[in-house]
Design an enzyme around this catalytic site. Structure first.
Site, PDB file in Angstrom:
ATOM      1  N   ARG A  16      -1.496 -23.493  17.127  1.00 30.09           N
ATOM      2  CA  ARG A  16      -2.175 -24.057  15.951  1.00 30.09           C
ATOM      3  C   ARG A  16      -1.487 -23.653  14.653  1.00 30.09           C
ATOM      4  NH1 ARG A  16      -3.717 -25.264  20.214  1.00 30.09           N
ATOM      5  NH2 ARG A  16      -5.787 -26.036  20.790  1.00 30.09           N
ATOM      6  N   ALA A  43     -11.023  -1.175   4.966  1.00 34.94           N
ATOM      7  CA  ALA A  43     -11.497  -2.537   5.182  1.00 34.94           C
ATOM      8  C   ALA A  43     -10.388  -3.570   5.012  1.00 34.94           C
ATOM      9  CB  ALA A  43     -12.636  -2.826   4.216  1.00 34.94           C
ATOM     10  N   ASP A  64      -2.490   5.724   8.056  1.00 31.46           N
ATOM     11  CA  ASP A  64      -3.783   6.088   7.453  1.00 31.46           C
ATOM     12  C   ASP A  64      -4.027   7.582   7.631  1.00 31.46           C
ATOM     13  OD1 ASP A  64      -6.465   4.466   6.470  1.00 31.46           O
ATOM     14  OD2 ASP A  64      -6.927   6.401   7.380  1.00 31.46           O
ATOM     15  N   ASP A 134      -7.002   3.013  -0.906  1.00 31.63           N
ATOM     16  CA  ASP A 134      -8.238   3.030  -1.683  1.00 31.63           C
ATOM     17  C   ASP A 134      -8.026   3.717  -3.032  1.00 31.63           C
ATOM     18  OD1 ASP A 134      -7.830   5.623  -0.888  1.00 31.63           O
ATOM     19  OD2 ASP A 134      -9.757   5.880   0.103  1.00 31.63           O
ATOM     20  N   ASN A 135      -6.762   3.886  -3.455  1.00 31.61           N
ATOM     21  CA  ASN A 135      -6.576   4.626  -4.703  1.00 31.61           C
ATOM     22  C   ASN A 135      -5.281   4.230  -5.407  1.00 31.61           C
ATOM     23  OD1 ASN A 135      -4.367   6.887  -4.213  1.00 31.61           O
ATOM     24  ND2 ASN A 135      -5.500   6.566  -2.318  1.00 31.61           N
ATOM     25  N   THR A 138      -1.714   6.281  -4.851  1.00 32.73           N
ATOM     26  CA  THR A 138      -0.860   5.806  -3.755  1.00 32.73           C
ATOM     27  C   THR A 138      -0.233   4.455  -4.088  1.00 32.73           C
ATOM     28  OG1 THR A 138      -2.336   6.967  -2.247  1.00 32.73           O
ATOM     29  CG2 THR A 138      -0.768   5.466  -1.258  1.00 32.73           C
ATOM     30  N   CYS A 175       5.702  -6.058 -11.769  1.00 30.08           N
ATOM     31  CA  CYS A 175       5.347  -5.032 -10.789  1.00 30.08           C
ATOM     32  C   CYS A 175       3.978  -4.456 -11.181  1.00 30.08           C
ATOM     33  CB  CYS A 175       6.428  -3.953 -10.713  1.00 30.08           C
ATOM     34  SG  CYS A 175       6.380  -2.728 -12.030  1.00 30.08           S
ATOM     35  N   CYS A 193     -15.190   2.693  -4.122  1.00 27.89           N
ATOM     36  CA  CYS A 193     -16.155   2.171  -3.139  1.00 27.89           C
ATOM     37  C   CYS A 193     -17.161   3.238  -2.727  1.00 27.89           C
ATOM     38  CB  CYS A 193     -15.423   1.639  -1.917  1.00 27.89           C
ATOM     39  SG  CYS A 193     -14.389   0.228  -2.309  1.00 27.89           S
ATOM     40  N   CYS A 250       8.721  -2.095 -19.134  1.00 26.78           N
ATOM     41  CA  CYS A 250       8.055  -1.445 -17.997  1.00 26.78           C
ATOM     42  C   CYS A 250       8.811  -0.186 -17.568  1.00 26.78           C
ATOM     43  CB  CYS A 250       7.963  -2.421 -16.833  1.00 26.78           C
ATOM     44  SG  CYS A 250       7.298  -1.658 -15.346  1.00 26.78           S
TER      45      CYS A 250
HETATM   46 ZN   LIG Z   1       7.228  -3.496 -13.976  1.00 21.22          ZN
END
Ligand SMILES: [Zn+2]
Length: 347
Positions: A16, A43, A64, A134-135, A138, A175, A193, A250
């Protein structure tokens, strides 16, 4: 079964997806020889990993640092009660599930905390890096590594009923430092969260958007990438798709200053006492009253004075100072300290 029939049989499961003109036979072949690493398997990471495994991405690494907990099951679609009851590391639980979903691809789960020291070893050699963290600490580390190594990565985040994602291709798109470095929260307190909650549907939505861009990149269909930041507020139904310009000044993609890779910007963790670790934060000032109000519904025994705020997440106790420094009692493991800090204070 000769190798040709075996190949045809293993490709039949993707029929498919091959029928879909954007992928086709050539795209499917490319996917089979492509590789991706998913940093963080909460999640968003879990759902993205499952979608890419089902789509036939040839090699996946799942990274993880945490264990499956009962409160993950409301939204982390790869895990079940037996994983939570046995406190399995998420990387290992994910590896088992993904191998059961698709035995034709290679999957390795790595239990580790991504740091400037190990990032090269853990992320090098992959075609694409996917954000399941979640942060922000990182994420900025990943961004520095990706820009420096000219590797594509996809930013994805969700909190409450809001989610956001953008594919980042160094030198071709903005970025994450272009996007976010100017505008961090003035109180020093970020929503996470673990403090304001998160809805299952928004993480599935963000994961779907992230995975779609991943499929385009890995199938060699770069022309199909839309290059925009997509944000969705699923409770109010407000969706946005915005073109993000590169910032000519940047730090990361213009001046090539990779402060997160050098460890300058990373909270430094040291042992202090028999059963505690200290997290040093530089140049951060926390509004302790705002933090206390936010944490009260989520943690136990919040106490606060002008200088510090203390709370319990059994079996741990965390003390946070107004300069961002924190002491975690109940563990000597820097990964646990960094994880709890990211979850409750935001990083
Ligand atoms: Zn940049």
């Amino acid at each position: 079964m000769n190798s040709l029939t075996k190949n045809a049989a293993s490709f039949d499961r993707y029929s498919r997806q091959i029928l879909f003109l954007g992928i086709g036979e050539s795209g499917q072949q490319r996917l089979a020889s492509s590789t991706a690493v998913i940093v963080g398997c909460g999640a968003i990471g879990a759902s993205t990993a499952a979608l890419l495994a089902r789509a036939g991405v040839g090699r996946l690494r799942i990274l993880d640092r945490d264990f499956v907990e009962p409160s993950n099951l409301q939204r982390q679609a790869l895990f079940d009660e037996s994983d939570a009851n046995s406190s399995l590391p998420k990387a290992i639980a994910a590896q088992r599930k993904l191998r059961a979903i698709n035995s034709n691809i290679s999957v390795d789960g790595v239990v580790a905390d991504l740091t400037p020291k190990n990032i090269e070893e853990l992320l090098s050699g992959f075609d694409l890096i996917l954000d399941g963290t979640d942060n922000f600490e990182t994420r900025f580390l990943i961004n520095d590594f990706a820009v420096k190594s000219n590797l594509a990565w996809i930013y994805a985040a969700a909190v409450g009923s809001y989610g956001v994602t953008m594919a980042i291709r160094p030198s071709l798109t903005a970025c994450m430092a272009c996007l976010l470095e100017a505008e961090r929260s003035p109180s020093g307190v970020e929503e996470t969260c673990d403090t304001v909650g998160v809805l299952g549907p928004v993480v599935q939505l963000v994961s779907s958007l992230e995975s779609t861009e991943a499929l385009k990149l890995l199938a060699g269909k770069e022309n199909a990438l839309h290059g925009r930041l997509i944000s969705a507020e699923v409770w109010s139904g407000h969706f946005q798709s915005v073109a993000i310009p590169r910032n000519p000044n940047c730090r990361a993609c213009s001046h090539r200053e990779f402060s997160y890779l050098e460890g300058d910007a990373q909270p430094y963790v040291t042992m202090c006492g028999r059963d505690s670790v200290q997290i040093h934060e530089r140049s951060r000032s926390l509004d302790l009253a705002a933090l206390g109000a936010r944490l009260s519904p989520a943690v136990e025994s919040v106490r606060q004075n002008d200088f510090l705020l203390r709370f319990r997440v059994p079996p741990y106790e965390m003390t946070v100072f107004a300069d961002g420094r924190a002491i975690l009692k109940g563990s000597q493991d820097p990964a646990i300290a960094r994880s709890l800090y990211a979850r409750f204070i935001g990083a």
